[in-house]
Scaffold this motif. Structure first.
Motif, PDB file in Angstrom:
ATOM      1  N   VAL A 175       0.842  -1.199   0.000  1.00  0.00           N
ATOM      2  CA  VAL A 175       0.000   0.000   0.000  1.00  0.00           C
ATOM      3  C   VAL A 175       0.875   1.246   0.000  1.00  0.00           C
ATOM      4  O   VAL A 175       0.644   2.203  -0.751  1.00  0.00           O
ATOM      5  N   TYR A 176       1.902   1.228   0.837  1.00  0.00           N
ATOM      6  CA  TYR A 176       2.793   2.387   0.953  1.00  0.00           C
ATOM      7  C   TYR A 176       3.515   2.684  -0.360  1.00  0.00           C
ATOM      8  O   TYR A 176       3.577   3.843  -0.799  1.00  0.00           O
ATOM      9  N   THR A 177       4.072   1.650  -1.003  1.00  0.00           N
ATOM     10  CA  THR A 177       4.810   1.869  -2.252  1.00  0.00           C
ATOM     11  C   THR A 177       3.889   2.346  -3.373  1.00  0.00           C
ATOM     12  O   THR A 177       4.287   3.164  -4.210  1.00  0.00           O
ATOM     13  N   THR A 178       2.655   1.855  -3.391  1.00  0.00           N
ATOM     14  CA  THR A 178       1.701   2.293  -4.413  1.00  0.00           C
ATOM     15  C   THR A 178       1.351   3.768  -4.243  1.00  0.00           C
ATOM     16  O   THR A 178       1.426   4.556  -5.195  1.00  0.00           O
ATOM     17  N   VAL A 179       0.971   4.151  -3.025  1.00  0.00           N
ATOM     18  CA  VAL A 179       0.557   5.534  -2.768  1.00  0.00           C
ATOM     19  C   VAL A 179       1.735   6.488  -2.951  1.00  0.00           C
ATOM     20  O   VAL A 179       1.585   7.587  -3.503  1.00  0.00           O
ATOM     21  N   THR A 180       2.923   6.074  -2.512  1.00  0.00           N
ATOM     22  CA  THR A 180       4.111   6.919  -2.672  1.00  0.00           C
ATOM     23  C   THR A 180       4.405   7.187  -4.141  1.00  0.00           C
ATOM     24  O   THR A 180       4.718   8.327  -4.520  1.00  0.00           O
ATOM     25  N   ALA A 181       4.301   6.156  -4.974  1.00  0.00           N
ATOM     26  CA  ALA A 181       4.542   6.342  -6.408  1.00  0.00           C
ATOM     27  C   ALA A 181       3.534   7.311  -7.017  1.00  0.00           C
ATOM     28  O   ALA A 181       3.889   8.161  -7.853  1.00  0.00           O
ATOM     29  N   MET A 182       2.268   7.219  -6.597  1.00  0.00           N
ATOM     30  CA  MET A 182       1.248   8.135  -7.118  1.00  0.00           C
ATOM     31  C   MET A 182       1.544   9.575  -6.702  1.00  0.00           C
ATOM     32  O   MET A 182       1.388  10.501  -7.501  1.00  0.00           O
ATOM     33  N   VAL A 183       1.998   9.764  -5.460  1.00  0.00           N
ATOM     34  CA  VAL A 183       2.338  11.109  -4.982  1.00  0.00           C
ATOM     35  C   VAL A 183       3.533  11.662  -5.751  1.00  0.00           C
ATOM     36  O   VAL A 183       3.571  12.840  -6.115  1.00  0.00           O
ATOM     37  N   LEU A 184       4.533  10.818  -6.015  1.00  0.00           N
ATOM     38  CA  LEU A 184       5.709  11.262  -6.757  1.00  0.00           C
ATOM     39  C   LEU A 184       5.346  11.688  -8.178  1.00  0.00           C
ATOM     40  O   LEU A 184       5.871  12.687  -8.690  1.00  0.00           O
ATOM     41  N   ILE A 185       4.452  10.945  -8.816  1.00  0.00           N
ATOM     42  CA  ILE A 185       4.040  11.305 -10.174  1.00  0.00           C
ATOM     43  C   ILE A 185       3.297  12.636 -10.171  1.00  0.00           C
ATOM     44  O   ILE A 185       3.528  13.500 -11.031  1.00  0.00           O
ATOM     45  N   TYR A 186       2.424  12.823  -9.190  1.00  0.00           N
ATOM     46  CA  TYR A 186       1.696  14.097  -9.117  1.00  0.00           C
ATOM     47  C   TYR A 186       2.639  15.265  -8.804  1.00  0.00           C
ATOM     48  O   TYR A 186       2.502  16.350  -9.365  1.00  0.00           O
ATOM     49  N   GLY A 187       3.598  15.040  -7.917  1.00  0.00           N
ATOM     50  CA  GLY A 187       4.499  16.119  -7.515  1.00  0.00           C
ATOM     51  C   GLY A 187       5.474  16.534  -8.590  1.00  0.00           C
ATOM     52  O   GLY A 187       5.873  17.703  -8.666  1.00  0.00           O
ATOM     53  N   LYS A 188       5.867  15.593  -9.443  1.00  0.00           N
ATOM     54  CA  LYS A 188       6.785  15.907 -10.541  1.00  0.00           C
ATOM     55  C   LYS A 188       5.947  16.311 -11.750  1.00  0.00           C
ATOM     56  O   LYS A 188       5.306  15.483 -12.390  1.00  0.00           O
ATOM     57  N   LYS A 189       5.935  17.594 -12.063  1.00  0.00           N
ATOM     58  CA  LYS A 189       5.016  18.113 -13.066  1.00  0.00           C
ATOM     59  C   LYS A 189       5.179  17.442 -14.420  1.00  0.00           C
ATOM     60  O   LYS A 189       4.202  17.160 -15.116  1.00  0.00           O
ATOM     61  N   THR A 190       6.434  17.174 -14.812  1.00  0.00           N
ATOM     62  CA  THR A 190       6.664  16.529 -16.115  1.00  0.00           C
ATOM     63  C   THR A 190       6.063  15.125 -16.138  1.00  0.00           C
ATOM     64  O   THR A 190       5.477  14.708 -17.139  1.00  0.00           O
ATOM     65  N   LEU A 191       6.210  14.387 -15.030  1.00  0.00           N
ATOM     66  CA  LEU A 191       5.632  13.039 -14.958  1.00  0.00           C
ATOM     67  C   LEU A 191       4.114  13.101 -15.000  1.00  0.00           C
ATOM     68  O   LEU A 191       3.468  12.288 -15.672  1.00  0.00           O
ATOM     69  N   TRP A 192       3.543  14.052 -14.288  1.00  0.00           N
ATOM     70  CA  TRP A 192       2.086  14.166 -14.235  1.00  0.00           C
ATOM     71  C   TRP A 192       1.511  14.516 -15.606  1.00  0.00           C
ATOM     72  O   TRP A 192       0.511  13.924 -16.046  1.00  0.00           O
ATOM     73  N   LYS A 193       2.145  15.476 -16.303  1.00  0.00           N
ATOM     74  CA  LYS A 193       1.672  15.856 -17.636  1.00  0.00           C
ATOM     75  C   LYS A 193       1.795  14.693 -18.614  1.00  0.00           C
ATOM     76  O   LYS A 193       0.897  14.456 -19.431  1.00  0.00           O
ATOM     77  N   ALA A 194       2.939  13.975 -18.520  1.00  0.00           N
ATOM     78  CA  ALA A 194       3.140  12.841 -19.422  1.00  0.00           C
ATOM     79  C   ALA A 194       2.118  11.739 -19.158  1.00  0.00           C
ATOM     80  O   ALA A 194       1.605  11.109 -20.099  1.00  0.00           O
ATOM     81  N   LEU A 195       1.791  11.498 -17.882  1.00  0.00           N
ATOM     82  CA  LEU A 195       0.811  10.454 -17.547  1.00  0.00           C
ATOM     83  C   LEU A 195      -0.571  10.815 -18.082  1.00  0.00           C
ATOM     84  O   LEU A 195      -1.260   9.965 -18.663  1.00  0.00           O
ATOM     85  N   ILE A 196      -0.971  12.072 -17.895  1.00  0.00           N
ATOM     86  CA  ILE A 196      -2.284  12.500 -18.399  1.00  0.00           C
ATOM     87  C   ILE A 196      -2.329  12.393 -19.917  1.00  0.00           C
ATOM     88  O   ILE A 196      -3.321  11.942 -20.502  1.00  0.00           O
ATOM     89  N   HIS A 197      -1.232  12.807 -20.570  1.00  0.00           N
ATOM     90  CA  HIS A 197      -1.196  12.740 -22.046  1.00  0.00           C
ATOM     91  C   HIS A 197      -1.288  11.288 -22.521  1.00  0.00           C
ATOM     92  O   HIS A 197      -2.076  10.989 -23.436  1.00  0.00           O
ATOM     93  N   ASP A 198      -0.514  10.391 -21.914  1.00  0.00           N
ATOM     94  CA  ASP A 198      -0.569   8.978 -22.306  1.00  0.00           C
ATOM     95  C   ASP A 198      -1.940   8.378 -22.018  1.00  0.00           C
ATOM     96  O   ASP A 198      -2.434   7.534 -22.777  1.00  0.00           O
ATOM     97  N   PHE A 199      -2.556   8.808 -20.915  1.00  0.00           N
ATOM     98  CA  PHE A 199      -3.894   8.315 -20.576  1.00  0.00           C
ATOM     99  C   PHE A 199      -4.901   8.735 -21.639  1.00  0.00           C
ATOM    100  O   PHE A 199      -5.732   7.935 -22.091  1.00  0.00           O
ATOM    101  N   ASN A 200      -4.818   9.987 -22.046  1.00  0.00           N
ATOM    102  CA  ASN A 200      -5.747  10.482 -23.082  1.00  0.00           C
ATOM    103  C   ASN A 200      -5.498   9.815 -24.424  1.00  0.00           C
ATOM    104  O   ASN A 200      -6.444   9.539 -25.170  1.00  0.00           O
ATOM    105  N   VAL A 201      -4.224   9.578 -24.743  1.00  0.00           N
ATOM    106  CA  VAL A 201      -3.907   8.895 -26.002  1.00  0.00           C
ATOM    107  C   VAL A 201      -4.476   7.481 -25.995  1.00  0.00           C
ATOM    108  O   VAL A 201      -5.028   7.001 -26.998  1.00  0.00           O
TER     109      VAL A 201
END
Length: 325
Positions: free
Chosen positions: A271-297
């Protein structure tokens, strides 16, 4: 009853394993792609990549052990294999906690300036050797876990302990070592993270007060991308604090009350590793933008799911149209 609980935790951990591996592999691949473009690593990316690799390795070894323990209920496979896997799991847990602490420490050094010259020099020296540090942390974790083989004893033949390869403290020296292990693995990195959290919070309060004074309260102060990093760092500390409380309680149940709850440790770590990874993706703007773009694609391949697309840019506030006289 014990078997049913273990089976439930095995299934739930399997579901978490999918999300843990997905998010952490995404962090690793995106950071690798960024490196190929820029030809350089920033310290935060090095630490995040090390954390993602440790999280994926921990999840895979943990789930392999849990699966083998379910299939081989009589523990017919060599106990040494199970014990070695558990040592790897514990050392990877050490790596995950210290990598998270190291990442929080890095962000606190970037956000908070200290007048203490000696402390600043220590920070600079540490951050200058980030790559060396992320390689030393797993080695320290392995070295910390190796004494388990000497001071712990196997309990596989007991009716209470139905897991394979379990080593538990059975002597006074074993109990002392377990306390030292928990202090090094959980408490000490937790103290560092709390210290960084306090520093960041004080910095944020002072910065907001200065901004409000400069604008004379005309509008709310905005920190932009810096606020995103602050939220991420504080969220990491909050998540780790919850994990620390649960992990200490589970280890107390194992060592003092002799409860067969080691699979709970693996579940909550997942649980900890999953939630931590999600927080890291949100906190790193480039990762968050890339994830949203890949999700939309990905959704673009299925027109029926186009309504689930996430806006990649914030909508600009509309200005009221001027009325012609």
């Amino acid at each position: 009853m014990i078997w049913a609980n273990k089976m439930t935790l095995w299934v739930m951990t399997g579901l978490l394993a999918v999300t843990t591996v997905f998010f952490n592999v995404y962090i690793f691949l995106t950071s690798l792609f960024t490196y190929k473009q820029t030809k350089k690593w920033c310290p935060s990316e090095i630490i995040m990549v090390a954390l993602s690799v440790a999280s994926v390795a921990h999840q895979l070894v943990t789930y392999l052990w849990m699966t083998m323990d379910e299939v081989d209920s009589k523990c017919r496979i060599a106990q040494t294999l199970y014990t070695v896997m558990l040592l790897i799991i514990f050392s990877l847990k050490f790596t995950i906690t210290w990598d998270t602490s190291f990442l929080t420490f890095y962000y606190s050094t970037k956000l908070v300036s200290t007048p203490n010259h000696c402390y600043t020099q220590i920070q600079t020296a540490i951050l200058k050797h980030v790559t060396l540090a992320v390689f030393l942390i797993p080695l320290c974790g392995l070295g910390t876990c190796m004494p388990m083989l000497a001071v712990f004893r196997a309990h596989n033949d007991s009716e209470v302990y139905r897991d394979c390869g379990i080593l538990l403290p059975d002597t006074h020296s074993g109990q002392i070592y377990e306390i030292i292990y928990l202090l090094l693995t959980d408490v000490l990195p937790g103290v560092i993270m709390v210290k960084c959290c306090i520093s960041i919070s004080v910095h944020l309060a002072i910065h907001l007060r200065h901004m409000k004074a400069n604008t004379n309260g005309a509008h709310h102060p905005k920190l932009g991308s810096q606020m995103r990093v602050i939220k991420m760092a504080l969220s990491l500390v909050a998540i780790f604090t919850l994990f620390l409380v649960v992990d200490l309680y589970v280890n107390y149940e194992i060592a003092v009350n002799h409860q067969n709850v080691i699979v709970l440790t693996f579940f909550f770590t997942s649980v900890y590793t999953t939630v931590t990874a999600m927080v890291l993706i949100y906190g790193k703007k480039t990762l968050w933008k890339a994830l949203i773009h890949d999700f939309n694609v990905g959704l673009g391949e299925y027109p029926c799911l186009s309504c689930l697309k996430v806006p990649e840019q914030k909508a600009k506030p509309s200005t009221p149209a001027k009325v012609k006289k």
